[in-house]
Design a protein around this motif. Structure first.
Motif, PDB file in Angstrom:
ATOM      1  N   PHE A   1     -12.732   0.229   7.798  1.00 46.66           N
ATOM      2  CA  PHE A   1     -11.615   0.230   8.733  1.00 46.66           C
ATOM      3  C   PHE A   1     -10.944   1.603   8.735  1.00 46.66           C
ATOM      4  O   PHE A   1     -10.776   2.226   7.685  1.00 46.66           O
ATOM      5  N   ARG A   2     -10.562   2.084   9.925  1.00 48.10           N
ATOM      6  CA  ARG A   2      -9.791   3.315  10.046  1.00 48.10           C
ATOM      7  C   ARG A   2      -8.354   2.961  10.410  1.00 48.10           C
ATOM      8  O   ARG A   2      -8.130   2.187  11.342  1.00 48.10           O
ATOM      9  N   PRO A   3      -7.366   3.484   9.684  1.00 48.83           N
ATOM     10  CA  PRO A   3      -5.969   3.196  10.035  1.00 48.83           C
ATOM     11  C   PRO A   3      -5.695   3.526  11.495  1.00 48.83           C
ATOM     12  O   PRO A   3      -6.102   4.579  11.994  1.00 48.83           O
TER      13      PRO A   3
ATOM     14  N   LYS B   1       0.834  -1.212   0.000  1.00 42.65           N
ATOM     15  CA  LYS B   1       0.000   0.000   0.000  1.00 42.65           C
ATOM     16  C   LYS B   1       0.864   1.256   0.000  1.00 42.65           C
ATOM     17  O   LYS B   1       0.488   2.269  -0.590  1.00 42.65           O
ATOM     18  N   GLN B   2       2.020   1.194   0.657  1.00 43.48           N
ATOM     19  CA  GLN B   2       2.929   2.340   0.619  1.00 43.48           C
ATOM     20  C   GLN B   2       3.432   2.572  -0.799  1.00 43.48           C
ATOM     21  O   GLN B   2       3.605   3.722  -1.230  1.00 43.48           O
TER      22      GLN B   2
ATOM     23  N   ILE C   1      -0.897   7.367   2.456  1.00 44.32           N
ATOM     24  CA  ILE C   1      -1.203   5.950   2.637  1.00 44.32           C
ATOM     25  C   ILE C   1      -2.452   5.746   3.485  1.00 44.32           C
ATOM     26  O   ILE C   1      -3.188   4.768   3.317  1.00 44.32           O
ATOM     27  N   ASN C   2      -2.736   6.688   4.381  1.00 44.65           N
ATOM     28  CA  ASN C   2      -3.930   6.550   5.220  1.00 44.65           C
ATOM     29  C   ASN C   2      -5.218   6.679   4.400  1.00 44.65           C
ATOM     30  O   ASN C   2      -6.238   6.083   4.744  1.00 44.65           O
ATOM     31  N   GLU C   3      -5.169   7.462   3.316  1.00 52.12           N
ATOM     32  CA  GLU C   3      -6.315   7.525   2.411  1.00 52.12           C
ATOM     33  C   GLU C   3      -6.567   6.157   1.787  1.00 52.12           C
ATOM     34  O   GLU C   3      -7.714   5.718   1.657  1.00 52.12           O
TER      35      GLU C   3
ATOM     36  N   TYR D   1      -5.797  11.665  17.320  1.00 48.64           N
ATOM     37  CA  TYR D   1      -5.632  10.296  16.830  1.00 48.64           C
ATOM     38  C   TYR D   1      -5.037  10.352  15.424  1.00 48.64           C
ATOM     39  O   TYR D   1      -5.727  10.658  14.444  1.00 48.64           O
ATOM     40  N   VAL D   2      -3.734  10.087  15.330  1.00 52.52           N
ATOM     41  CA  VAL D   2      -3.002  10.205  14.074  1.00 52.52           C
ATOM     42  C   VAL D   2      -2.617   8.803  13.585  1.00 52.52           C
ATOM     43  O   VAL D   2      -1.901   8.089  14.296  1.00 52.52           O
ATOM     44  N   PRO D   3      -3.068   8.386  12.404  1.00 52.76           N
ATOM     45  CA  PRO D   3      -2.706   7.053  11.906  1.00 52.76           C
ATOM     46  C   PRO D   3      -1.201   6.906  11.746  1.00 52.76           C
ATOM     47  O   PRO D   3      -0.472   7.880  11.524  1.00 52.76           O
TER      48      PRO D   3
END
Length: 532
Positions: free
Chosen positions: A200-202, A153-154, A164-166, A384-386
């Motif tokens: 799902f949320r990272p 994914k990266q 990547i969080n998107e 809250y930071v992924p």
């Protein structure tokens, strides 16, 4: 197919993470749809070919080669797909130049078990050795090339200069071959609209606390919680759908139907999945393993190993996204939210009071429950930071336990370790003092340097006393053998092991060439740790 095979070869032989990323980006950029999307699905383990099983492959090669010779070859190579790709008859190899990956996947997806030998043989007959390796890796579903789903994914994020969080948040609404995802990343289409109802949320991750960290930090800026030995989960209930995700985004809802029945809210909770009762006992990780990765869970198993979630955080409540709030504000929302949930399935993680890091250190070393593996320190003002931002959250685990154990068995590794015996089973002494025997207590495959790996590999080859496929039994008695100092995070009772114990996260911390095997630890040492 040739481009995918070349990608696998290069990834297999490339240890550098950054180089692997560049190889993936280059492949995704140069390869057309749908091949690149199917390659992505293969890399993250999202392809399945129910008609083709390893037993079929073994039967196929036994018809074309002396089984004894194949057994010797497999013992040397250590990987089924690689061995078959190397020894497969090469009369027509390369005749199918230009065979697309999509064509191979289509044939393997539609084939029945009865037709599988014929179809797979035809594919292998017209392929080169590297293509055969790629096809067989697809079939077995075990690439083992050092590429995780996160790394893939990266690479997608790097391809499209995206966050990547998107991609993580979109992921569970996407399906192979991901044409709409690639179109967005290349700037020729709008961002895909997620189709999944419970996304799902990272997750936000912590950094290990070190001796150089906490002297620089003001303890008044942080709260502390116990770090329980379960698995990190995210409970998502949105738009009438309920899901339970692991920290990597895998949907594990099916293994926990009893918990999902209690998910009667709209929101997203972050917590730890544990076996037991929030108001009573909390069981070991080995008990939790009785529930993990099960396709079906009987009523008896659910009753014997009930699960609950110890809630750490809340990401969303109803329509409100709370991730931009400070931790202390989210905590207030969490306590109010969980108060309305089933108390046998959800509770809130308790704070650990402390006024100095030295005080917290003492509590870390002496937790009030054996299933606690340390403490978490979180800034009161952290959003809250992924990912794993440096500073907001720290994990401060208990110091590992150590024992001296004797190497008993060694197995070949994979990837760049395929030519080394790098997976080690070790044991401690048990039985009468005048006639003890070694009983296995764990297995480890990391904790040593490349130079030490070569030394251990030579010892294994020089002291092999028996062979079982890719596994070697090594000389291990009171006079001869190799002693490892083994570090591990915890210990559980186990009925599956002859020793009666199972280690959590064992690793080789030191090679004890200086220590006689007769002085390695006895099983009573582990039993006393367990009782303690």
């Amino acid at each position: 197919m040739r481009a995918f095979a070349e990608l696998l070869d290069r990834l297999l032989l490339t240890p550098s993470r950054n180089r692997k990323l560049q190889l993936l980006v280059d492949y995704f950029r140069a390869t057309p749809d749908p091949d690149r999307g199917l390659a992505l699905a293969a890399l993250i383990g999202d392809l399945d070919f129910p008609g083709v099983k390893p037993a079929i492959l073994r039967a196929m090669i036994s018809e074309r080669m002396d089984p004894v010779l194949f057994g010797l070859s497999y013992n040397f190579v250590g990987d089924l797909a690689e061995t078959i790709s190397l020894v497969w008859p090469t009369g027509n190899s390369g005749a199918g130049d230009g065979l697309p990956l999509a064509g191979v996947v289509d044939q393997l997806s539609r084939v029945s078990r009865s037709d599988a030998p014929k179809v797979v043989a035809a594919l292998l007959d017209q392929s080169t050795a590297s293509e055969r390796f790629a096809i067989l890796k697809l079939v077995t579903g075990s690439l083992r090339i050092g590429v995780s789903a996160r790394l893939a994914k990266q690479a997608l994020a790097d391809l499209g200069q995206a966050d990547i969080n998107e991609i993580e948040e979109l992921w569970h609404g996407l399906h192979a071959p991901y044409a709409d995802l690639f179109a967005w990343l290349e700037g020729v289409a709008d961002k895909p609209v997620p189709q999944a109802q419970a996304l799902f949320r990272p997750v936000m991750l912590s950094n290990p606390m070190t001796e150089t960290d906490y002297p620089k930090l003001d303890p008044a800026d942080y709260c502390a919680e116990w770090k329980w030995d379960g698995i990190r989960v995210q409970v998502v209930a949105m738009n009438g759908a309920q899901r339970l995700y692991s920290r990597t985004g895998d949907d594990i809802s099916g293994s926990f139907p009893d918990l999902m029945q209690a998910v009667n809210f709209e929101g997203v909770i972050d917590g730890e999945l544990l076996v037991g009762d929030p108001q009573g006992r909390t069981a070991t990780f080995s008990d939790l393993q009785q529930r993990l990765n099960r396709k079906s869970v009987s009523a008896k198993v659910q009753a014997q190993f009930p699960v609950f979630v110890r809630c750490y955080d809340i990401l969303q409540a109803g329509e409100d996204d709370l991730r931009t709030l400070s931790f202390i504000e989210r905590r207030k929302h969490l306590e109010a939210f969980v108060a309305d949930l089933d108390p046998t399935r959800f509770d809130v993680s308790r704070f650990v009071p402390f006024s100095s890091w030295e005080e917290l250190d003492e509590k870390r070393k002496r937790p009030p429950h054996p299933i606690i593996e340390g403490v978490m320190a979180k800034r009161w003002d952290s959003t809250y930071v992924p990912g794993r931002p440096k500073g907001p959250w720290f994990k401060w685990k208990r110091d590992p336990y150590t024992v001296d154990a004797v190497l008993m068995y060694a197995q070949r590794g994979s990837g760049r370790r395929a030519s080394f015996y790098s997976d080690y089973t070790f044991g401690v002494w048990s039985g009468p003092e005048d006639a003890p025997e070694l009983v296995p207590v764990g297995k480890a495959y990391f904790g040593f340097t490349d130079a030490e790996l070569k030394q251990i590999d030579k010892f294994v080859r020089d002291n092999t006393i028996d062979r079982f496929g890719p596994v070697r039994s090594v000389r291990a008695n009171r006079e001869t053998g190799l002693v490892f100092e083994v570090a591990f995070e915890g210990l559980n009772r186990s009925t599956r092991h002859k020793s009666g114990v199972a280690m959590r996260f064992p690793r080789i911390s030191r090679l004890r060439w200086d220590k006689p095997t007769a002085e390695a630890d006895r099983i009573e040492v582990l039993q006393s740790m367990l009782e303690g």
